[in-house]
Enzyme design. Sequence first.
Site, short mmCIF file in Angstrom:
data_model
loop_
_atom_site.label_atom_id
_atom_site.label_comp_id
_atom_site.label_asym_id
_atom_site.label_seq_id
_atom_site.Cartn_x
_atom_site.Cartn_y
_atom_site.Cartn_z
N GLY A 41 0.83 -1.20 0.00
CA GLY A 41 0.00 0.00 0.00
C GLY A 41 0.86 1.25 0.00
CB THR A 209 1.87 -7.16 -14.31
OG1 THR A 209 1.71 -7.92 -13.11
CG2 THR A 209 1.00 -5.93 -14.20
CG ASP A 241 3.93 -2.45 -4.64
OD1 ASP A 241 2.91 -3.15 -4.79
OD2 ASP A 241 4.84 -2.76 -3.85
#
Length: 294
Positions: A41, A209, A241
């Site tokens: 995150g 991905t 990320d």
Amino acid sequence: MKRIVVIGSISMDLVVTSDKRPQAGETVIGESFRTVPGGKGANQAVAASKLGGTVQMVGCVGSDPFGQQVVENFKRHDVDVTHVQIIRDEVTGTAHIVLAEEDNSIVVVQSANKRVVFTNEELEHLLDEQAFVLLQLEIPIETVKQVTSYCKAKGIPVLLNPAPSQPLPPEVIENVTYLTPNEHECRDLFNGISVDDVLKRYPNKLLVTEGVHGVRFHDGRDVRHVPAIRANVVDTTGAGDTFNGALAVSLIEQDDLETAVRFAVVASGMSVEGFGAQGGMPTRQDVQQRLERV
Ligand code: RIB
């Protein structure tokens, strides 16, 4: 312009570099040890902010020195920490990373990240129609279910990066706007069905991905493939990320999906050229210059 609200994990990464990855029962001598800010995150929040997004982080840290350090790191990167809670009786999440043989292995200890839970009233206070939500799977799955169903009901877009791999209730997959597994996570999520077949099922929503092979999605007519860029790899931690943070930034600027994926692929490719999950994350200008060369 929408703001990006990242609801997710915040950790300290404890990174060992070594020539050799130890096998079960084996001890090897390492080369270096460093602590750097991480957590999926937090990484997505920092990536999006470096690329020009307005970013709010929602998560939990412990009342230990790592907690203070990761919050300071957000501040240095202009990420709003109003909704980062310090949990008094917990420690900050950690990720124990071995970098060896040009790849990483990671053990995540969730600690304070397990405390990312909300009442419905709190969610209402956090999220409105100006939000674009980014989620991953290092916080409780109940929270992921609650947020995705709330956002679906309110028409708030959600990008879920389903990592680390774990089974997801079908309604979560239905409720999100974008889903970005890597090829292994995709196989786990869809019971081994081939990537091509699942892509057809979720046009303009599922983006797979594939590391050095780039990213694939279905545009409603065909499977589109966006190739990766060539990079001088130092550390691949956080590349996914960076992809997700960059994709969110580009999507809220109303870029079409293919343009957004190209932007995110370049950002992600550049991020592997520095050490640590966040160390190689590019700025907007870096990406634009690289895009001109692609
Ligand atoms: O995606 C990379 C991240 O995963 C690392 O920063 C580490 O914290 C792990 O959670």
